[in-house]
Scaffold this motif. Sequence first.
Motif, mmCIF file in Angstrom:
data_model
loop_
_atom_site.group_PDB
_atom_site.id
_atom_site.type_symbol
_atom_site.label_atom_id
_atom_site.label_comp_id
_atom_site.label_asym_id
_atom_site.label_seq_id
_atom_site.Cartn_x
_atom_site.Cartn_y
_atom_site.Cartn_z
ATOM 1 N N SER A 11 40.019 14.047 8.719
ATOM 2 C CA SER A 11 40.603 14.368 7.420
ATOM 3 C C SER A 11 40.894 15.863 7.367
ATOM 4 O O SER A 11 40.220 16.657 8.027
ATOM 5 C CB SER A 11 39.638 13.992 6.287
ATOM 6 N N THR A 12 41.901 16.215 6.577
ATOM 7 C CA THR A 12 42.285 17.627 6.439
ATOM 8 C C THR A 12 42.011 18.111 5.023
ATOM 9 O O THR A 12 42.014 17.309 4.080
ATOM 10 C CB THR A 12 43.794 17.798 6.715
ATOM 11 N N ALA A 199 49.582 8.535 6.872
ATOM 12 C CA ALA A 199 48.375 8.651 6.035
ATOM 13 C C ALA A 199 48.294 10.075 5.499
ATOM 14 O O ALA A 199 48.239 11.031 6.266
ATOM 15 C CB ALA A 199 47.131 8.306 6.850
ATOM 16 N N GLY A 200 48.271 10.209 4.187
ATOM 17 C CA GLY A 200 48.333 11.531 3.563
ATOM 18 C C GLY A 200 47.220 12.486 3.950
ATOM 19 O O GLY A 200 47.460 13.672 4.196
ATOM 20 N N HIS A 201 45.992 11.984 4.037
ATOM 21 C CA HIS A 201 44.866 12.896 4.243
ATOM 22 C C HIS A 201 44.783 13.415 5.676
ATOM 23 O O HIS A 201 43.915 14.228 5.993
ATOM 24 C CB HIS A 201 43.545 12.243 3.819
ATOM 25 N N PRO A 206 46.211 14.656 -0.316
ATOM 26 C CA PRO A 206 44.952 14.029 -0.738
ATOM 27 C C PRO A 206 44.691 12.700 -0.033
ATOM 28 O O PRO A 206 45.586 12.098 0.561
ATOM 29 C CB PRO A 206 45.168 13.788 -2.242
ATOM 30 N N LYS A 207 43.450 12.252 -0.116
ATOM 31 C CA LYS A 207 43.109 10.895 0.312
ATOM 32 C C LYS A 207 43.661 9.913 -0.724
ATOM 33 O O LYS A 207 43.871 10.284 -1.875
ATOM 34 C CB LYS A 207 41.592 10.745 0.443
ATOM 35 N N GLY A 208 43.864 8.663 -0.295
ATOM 36 C CA GLY A 208 44.302 7.645 -1.246
ATOM 37 C C GLY A 208 45.803 7.540 -1.411
ATOM 38 O O GLY A 208 46.270 6.887 -2.343
ATOM 39 N N ILE A 209 46.565 8.177 -0.510
ATOM 40 C CA ILE A 209 48.024 8.064 -0.563
ATOM 41 C C ILE A 209 48.556 7.958 0.869
ATOM 42 O O ILE A 209 48.051 8.619 1.786
ATOM 43 C CB ILE A 209 48.681 9.255 -1.311
#
Length: 372
Positions: A11-12, A199-201, A206-209
């Motif tokens: 994750s970033t 994957a957004g994160h 953000p996470k979840g997008i």
Amino acid sequence: MQQIYLDYNASTPIAPEVIDAMMPLLHDYYGNPSALHWAGVPVKELMRNAREQVAGLIGCSPGEIIFTSGGSEANNLALKGFYFKNKHKGSHIITSKVEHPAIKNPCQFLEQIGAKITYVGVDQYGRVSPQEIEKAITKDTILISIMHSNNETGTLQPIQEIGQLAERYGIAFHTDASQSAGKVPINVNELNVDMLTIAGHKLYAPKGIGVLYVRQGIGLEPLIHGAGHEFGLRAGTENTLLAVGLGKACEIANTHLRNPALKELTDYFWNQLNEAFGGGVQLNGHPEERLPNTLNVSFVRKIGQDLLNAIPQLAASTGSACHAGSIELSPVLKEMNVPEEVGMGAIRFSLGRHTTKNEIDQVLEWIKETLN
């Protein structure tokens, strides 16, 4: 105590510009983007802009961008959605043995309801052979899904060649680019892919997008039924806050794609490890065809998790699992035929935009102190 983060593939952090882009949606823009009045129209415009920003990263039309809750949902929509819509044409899907669980598990679910799945193997570097995929094609094959890059080793797959193969046989082609998007240039037309996952994160959103790119003309059955949001492919009021964040992250990523600094720092890290430990450290994955930020190395006859436990201020990861004192090799390394005494010492270091040479030098010191 100094803490160093080398787990950017997991994750970033959210980029400051992304936070800035999202802030107005927490205060001023609260309307439903489907509404036609003064509160809804500006939000619809923000969604349109976000779609354009994502499309700009992968070279497609904004109308081919479907926002999802993340990479896992996008993969499920690609696999299940395509199967349910097209199973009258055939029931055979080809994928690889080193896919992320977000591909493997939906495939196993589809097998339970009648799909036939072929899992092709990989070579010592974790790369799929287009020839093996061609051998697996039958008159029943409707879909091929091969990841763009491996999340553990960073190995890049020959997606363009597989895409040409799929096009020649008239088979739909999906690639999970969750780890690749924003790290290496991607153009869906050059790659010949019909669907692609983001994957957004993984790219400072953000996470979840997430996103599923769906080429115009590809038919999918929605997983979530309701009103006709996301071009009829995903019901539910759009998560405008996170979609705008992902759009901005994709716009920023476009400016970082051809910056050689990250690869140079990753190469420096590997060269220093090699110099310090020689044959006691081995590279897992392809030496060249790999993500510029990913370094999966094995400390031979050591246990990767023990090394990380001894350096609690370092955030990195290992694909192997420890169970009651025994080591279970990462399924990816197992498929690459990495010997157990090598694979059990595997650690994935994944660098990011904020990683500095001083941090790498500090990590090298910690590793030397621990192993010596």
